[in-house]
Design an enzyme around this catalytic site. Structure first.
Site: not given
Ligand code: PGA
Length: 247
Positions: A10, A12, A92, A94, A162, A168, A207, A228-229
């Site tokens: 993802n 983002k 998600h 967010e 999640e 993050g 993470s 994500g990251g």
């Molecule tokens: P992250 O994000 O791997 O950066 O923690 C995961 C996500 O929000 O899908």
């Protein structure tokens, strides 16, 4: 047949055109991985990313429940499909937090995804205070009940757990806590979707890194990750694809 693992990324609100080079690098490194690979970039990149290769499937990060109409700034599942997407994230955390999306909204978006022929990646997860108060299972159980439509199958839907506090932050639940939650989700789905429960892929997200992916993907009822990251760079995401292929 066992469930094929899924390494999902993802991006983002990250990714200009230059970032497509990361997808070219993944295609070169993984011509035929032993797992499914999905990247959800900003909508502006869906079309160009879908044209690159065959390993990396492309998804949207959100869709509107309607197919078209007067909804400035939104995107429909049909438009994503037309651009080459095969999946879309819905719910998600967010989106739930920044846009006030309810379980009912997420449920309608999942049905919109199917209407357009997309796989819905339905996201759930508790906040830090909900976990501290011992409510994580109850919260996720409620989100599953409200967000996963009756018509969900292993073919049209993926469920991503999640924990909000792990996204993050570099914090990850213990492997025991991940196992407890994923076993619980499978059991809840067995009640709500008895014919499909064993087929759903249940992703862990929050993470995930190349250094912890293998141990997380080996946990009971974890069928891959939503990342994500560590999905932004081919060097990192490649490690996660490897872990999913070998797991
Ligand atoms: P992250 O994000 O791997 O950066 O923690 C995961 C996500 O929000 O899908």
């Amino acid at each position: 047949m066992g469930r094929r693992k899924l390494a999902a990324g993802n991006w983002k609100m990250n990714g200009a055109k230059a970032a497509l080079a990361e997808i070219e690098a993944l295609e070169a490194a993984f011509p035929a991985p032993d797992c499914d690979v999905l990247i959800c970039p900003p909508a502006t990149l869906v079309s160009a990313m879908a044209a690159i290769g065959s390993t990396v499937k492309v998804g949207g990060q959100d869709c509107h429940a309607n197919a078209s109409g007067a909804h400035t700034g939104d995107i429909s599942a049909e438009i994503l499909a037309d651009a080459g997407a095969t999946a879309v994230l819905v719910g998600h955390s967010e989106r739930r937090a920044d846009h006030g999306e309810s379980d009912a909204d997420v449920n309608a978006k999942a049905e919109a995804a199917w209407r357009a022929g997309l796989i819905a990646v339905i996201c759930v997860g508790e906040t830090e205070s909900e976990r501290t108060e011992g409510k994580a299972l109850e919260i996720v159980g409620g989100q599953l009940a409200g967000s996963v439509p009756a018509g969900a199958t292993g073919a049209n839907s993926v469920i991503a757990y999640e924990p909000v506090w792990a996204i993050g932050t570099g914090l990850v639940p213990t492997l025991e806590d991940i196992a407890e939650m994923h076993d619980f989700m499978r059991a809840e789905l067995a009640k709500s979707h008895p014919d499909a429960a064993e087929d759903f892929r249940l992703l862990y997200g929050g993470s995930v890194k190349p250094s912890n992916a293998a141990e997380i993907f080996a946990v009971s009822n974890v069928d891959g990750g939503l990342v994500g990251g560590a999905s932004l760079k081919a060097a990192d995401f490649g490690g996660i694809i490897k872990a999913a292929s070998e797991g």
